[in-house]
Design an enzyme around this catalytic site. Structure first.
Site, PDB file in Angstrom:
ATOM      1  N   GLY A  16     114.081   3.010  98.940  1.00 46.21           N
ATOM      2  CA  GLY A  16     115.061   3.071  97.791  1.00 46.21           C
ATOM      3  C   GLY A  16     114.772   4.497  97.944  1.00 46.21           C
ATOM      4  N   ASN A  17     116.050   5.034  96.629  1.00 46.64           N
ATOM      5  CA  ASN A  17     116.374   6.727  96.173  1.00 46.64           C
ATOM      6  C   ASN A  17     116.627   6.650  95.157  1.00 46.64           C
ATOM      7  OD1 ASN A  17     119.001   6.366  95.927  1.00 46.64           O
ATOM      8  ND2 ASN A  17     118.899   5.511  97.782  1.00 46.64           N
ATOM      9  N   ARG A  18     116.357   7.763  94.426  1.00 42.35           N
ATOM     10  CA  ARG A  18     116.163   7.777  92.898  1.00 42.35           C
ATOM     11  C   ARG A  18     117.978   8.070  92.159  1.00 42.35           C
ATOM     12  NH1 ARG A  18     113.517  12.968  92.023  1.00 42.35           N
ATOM     13  NH2 ARG A  18     114.173  13.005  89.676  1.00 42.35           N
ATOM     14  N   SER A  19     118.531   8.032  92.969  1.00 45.92           N
ATOM     15  CA  SER A  19     120.278   7.644  91.795  1.00 45.92           C
ATOM     16  C   SER A  19     120.270   6.993  91.163  1.00 45.92           C
ATOM     17  CB  SER A  19     120.986   7.069  93.448  1.00 45.92           C
ATOM     18  OG  SER A  19     122.730   7.013  92.229  1.00 45.92           O
TER      19      SER A  19
END
Ligand code: C5P
Length: 432
Positions: free
Chosen positions: A230-233
């Site tokens: 995933g990512n931190r958005s």
């Protein structure tokens, strides 16, 4: 789900129309009952050909009728409509969507909906051709405009051997959307008129009539049932754009990737997705009827080549784990290439490059590569850009010129992004 988790006991009308997916609505009704709600099923005559009244009565624990002229003394259609705090229609056939869009009332369900002020959540189910038909899409657009929330349809195996868009969303997803709508109803479903009046009071009605699709959040790519890349958005900037546009009169669809959207106004039509492929499908469907698409979501460039069915265990993999990734579609580039005349596509570039000149250069290369009309460039890092309430952005046009620079709260930046893209739209229409 406990009643506490879903809030206080509410009266929910579940409309079931005549499609094979009616059998799946049984589990939707069960979930709502188990969540502690008073559920009244209103099937159409056609729905009863798929699942009979005894099943609905047993599952909902309430009597069931389709008859408008039964118990006339109780003025049933008005009574149920007035009582309802939420109406969910699952499955909703093309016929029922058409009737709802035009205010036709020839059965108990359509009468109930028309006699109600409750929020309406609709889960369409039909064959792909019927879903894509211009008549159905126009009816869907009308209903969305009036504040109806759509969940699905999903893409997948249909009744026959065919596959495509039109499959009813899964009961859990419908229940989740329905319960979220119930939570939001405190603020009441604002009609388009009310929305316009509100925006007008605030002195800004410049997006009235504009249909906007915004993606927000970050995609997740699973590689086993419990893990994902995933990512931190946080989705804050995308949600701010959706909220700002709705306040300025636009009708907004938000494609939400793994973020909580409960705080948003009920008039924003939220489609929840998780993976890049789900986001691609949802945004492509929604873009078909949109004037502008804002791709604020952080989309994973790669997904695991294989998703393991069971949890990957250290005992089996040892000291190192190698996961092979395959490239995801570039949705922004696809949307830009498939753009209709008069449609505006806006991309985002979150870069870790802190030198402003190099950051701009990266942005210019990116907009040329992606082919979108505008690119919002911002710098992100370990401590800034993500999850924060402020942002610092530059908007580039296709020629790579800076058309806007803004910094401040994500909501104020959202307004500036909308200003820039709106004036860009006006300019291109003038030159067309
Ligand atoms: O190439 P990069 O990921 O930096 O591009 C960012 C922009 O492209 C964002 O608007 C994002 O939503 C979009 N994007 C996309 N599909 C991808 C990767 C990014 O639409 N696979």
């Amino acid at each position: 789900m406990t009643p506490d988790a879903a809030g206080p006991r509410a009266t929910i009308v579940v409309g079931v129309t005549g499609g094979i997916a009616a059998y799946k609505a049984v589990s939707l009704v069960r979930t709502l009952v188990l969540a502690g709600h008073d559920v009244h099923v209103v099937p159409t005559e056609a729905a009863l050909r798929f699942v009979g009244a005894p099943t609905w009565e047993a599952i909902s624990r309430n009597p069931v009728t389709t008859q408008l002229y039964e118990g006339v003394d109780q003025v049933r259609h008005v009574a149920l409509g007035q009582l309802a705090e939420l109406i969910v229609i699952a499955p909703a056939t093309a016929n029922t969507l058409a009737k709802l869009a035009h205010g036709l009332v020839d059965d108990l369900l359509t009468n109930t909906v028309l006699a109600s002020n409750a929020p309406v959540v609709v889960a369409p189910a039909m064959h792909t051709e019927m879903w894509r038909n211009a008549a159905t899409q126009a009816n869907v657009a009308t209903l969305r405009e009036r504040g109806v929330t759509f969940v699905g349809p999903a893409s997948g195996r249909l009744t026959g051997n065919d596959t495509g868009a039109g499959r009813m969303a899964e009961p859990d997803e419908i229940a989740e959307t329905a319960l979220a709508a119930l939570k939001r109803r405190g603020r009441g479903p604002r009609s388009r008129r009310a929305r316009i009046d509100e925006a007008s009071d605030a002195g800004r009605l410049d997006l009235d009539g504009l249909r906007l699709v915004v993606t927000a959040g970050g995609t997740r790519e699973p590689f086993d049932p419990v893990r994902f890349l995933g990512n931190r958005s946080s989705g804050k900037q995308g949600m701010a754009i959706a909220a700002a546009a709705a306040a300025r009169g636009a009708s907004v669809t938000l494609i939400a990737a793994n973020i909580g959207t409960d705080a948003l106004p009920a008039t924003i039509d939220v489609v929840d997705v998780s993976t890049t492929l789900e986001l691609e499908k949802a945004v492509t469907d929604a873009a078909a009827g949109a004037d502008a698409v804002v791709m604020a979501a952080a989309v994973a460039d790669y997904r695991p080549a294989q998703v393991q069915q069971g949890k990957i265990k250290k005992e089996h993999t040892g000291e190192r784990l190698t996961v092979e990734f395959v490239v995801n579609p570039d949705i922004l580039a696809e949307l830009s290439a498939a753009k209709r005349e008069g449609q505006t596509v806006i991309g985002f570039a979150a870069e870790t490059e802190s030198d402003p000149a190099t950051l701009l250069e990266l942005g210019r290369k990116k907009i040329a590569r992606k082919g979108c009309d505008f690119l919002v460039v911002n710098n992100v890092g370990w401590n800034h850009g993500f999850a924060t309430d402020d942002n610092d952005i530059v908007v580039l046009n296709r020629a790579g010129d800076i058309v806007m620079e803004a910094s401040g709260s994500k909501l104020s930046v959202a307004d500036r992004i909308l200003d820039a893209t709106l004036s860009g739209r006006e300019e291109s229409t003038r030159h067309a």
